[in-house]
Write a protein that holds these residues in place. Structure first.
Motif, PDB file in Angstrom:
ATOM      1  N   ASP A 106     -14.210   2.173  -7.729  1.00 45.73           N
ATOM      2  CA  ASP A 106     -14.327   1.442  -6.513  1.00 45.73           C
ATOM      3  C   ASP A 106     -12.921   1.302  -5.837  1.00 45.73           C
ATOM      4  O   ASP A 106     -12.681   1.387  -4.665  1.00 45.73           O
ATOM      5  N   LEU A 107     -11.928   0.885  -6.572  1.00 49.37           N
ATOM      6  CA  LEU A 107     -10.488   1.140  -6.105  1.00 49.37           C
ATOM      7  C   LEU A 107     -10.038   2.353  -5.307  1.00 49.37           C
ATOM      8  O   LEU A 107      -9.569   2.597  -4.484  1.00 49.37           O
ATOM      9  N   PHE A 136     -12.171   4.541  -4.140  1.00 52.26           N
ATOM     10  CA  PHE A 136     -13.085   4.649  -2.855  1.00 52.26           C
ATOM     11  C   PHE A 136     -12.521   3.770  -1.733  1.00 52.26           C
ATOM     12  O   PHE A 136     -12.354   4.066  -0.744  1.00 52.26           O
ATOM     13  N   ALA A 137     -12.076   2.870  -2.007  1.00 52.03           N
ATOM     14  CA  ALA A 137     -11.198   1.623  -1.020  1.00 52.03           C
ATOM     15  C   ALA A 137     -10.006   2.293  -0.709  1.00 52.03           C
ATOM     16  O   ALA A 137      -9.604   2.102   0.535  1.00 52.03           O
ATOM     17  N   ALA A 138      -9.330   2.826  -1.490  1.00 59.03           N
ATOM     18  CA  ALA A 138      -7.927   3.813  -1.051  1.00 59.03           C
ATOM     19  C   ALA A 138      -8.426   4.723  -0.074  1.00 59.03           C
ATOM     20  O   ALA A 138      -7.610   4.805   0.998  1.00 59.03           O
ATOM     21  N   ALA A 178     -11.198   4.932   1.934  1.00 61.64           N
ATOM     22  CA  ALA A 178     -11.365   4.248   3.136  1.00 61.64           C
ATOM     23  C   ALA A 178     -10.137   4.000   3.809  1.00 61.64           C
ATOM     24  O   ALA A 178     -10.066   4.044   5.108  1.00 61.64           O
ATOM     25  N   LEU A 179      -9.198   3.380   3.194  1.00 63.57           N
ATOM     26  CA  LEU A 179      -7.933   3.090   4.010  1.00 63.57           C
ATOM     27  C   LEU A 179      -7.090   4.128   4.610  1.00 63.57           C
ATOM     28  O   LEU A 179      -6.706   4.028   5.621  1.00 63.57           O
TER      29      LEU A 179
END
Length: 96
Positions: free
Chosen positions: A3-4, A6-8, A10-11
């Motif tokens: 999840d981390l 994927f979040a990075a 997306a950023l």
């Protein structure tokens, strides 16, 4: 951990969106070329972040191919400019 990653990713995609806006309204050739390089670097970063999150090693190959194509695209864009470079303001004039 996935999840981390994927979040990075997306950023990084959001930052690339800002680069795309700069590419759209770029005023000069240099601005456009640098925005294009930013988009290529962002795509590479996203692929490198998502590859371990998805356990997909083929994305690493895609990142390497994207790096190669981004570098070649920058060279092609520079060649399309026709070798025009502005003279440096403090450079002495050449005598033929």
């Amino acid at each position: 951990m996935a999840d981390l990653l994927f979040a990075a990713g997306a950023l990084v995609l959001l930052i690339c969106g800002a680069g795309l806006a700069a590419l759209w309204r770029g005023e000069g050739d240099i601005d456009r070329m640098l925005a294009f390089q930013l988009l290529g670097s962002g795509a590479i970063a996203v692929l490198l972040l998502i590859a371990p999150a998805m356990s997909e090693p083929a994305l690493l190959d895609a990142a390497l191919l994207t790096a190669l194509l981004a570098a070649l695209a920058a060279c092609a864009y520079r060649a399309a400019l026709g070798g025009r470079t502005p003279p440096a303001p403090d450079a002495p004039e050449r005598q033929p």
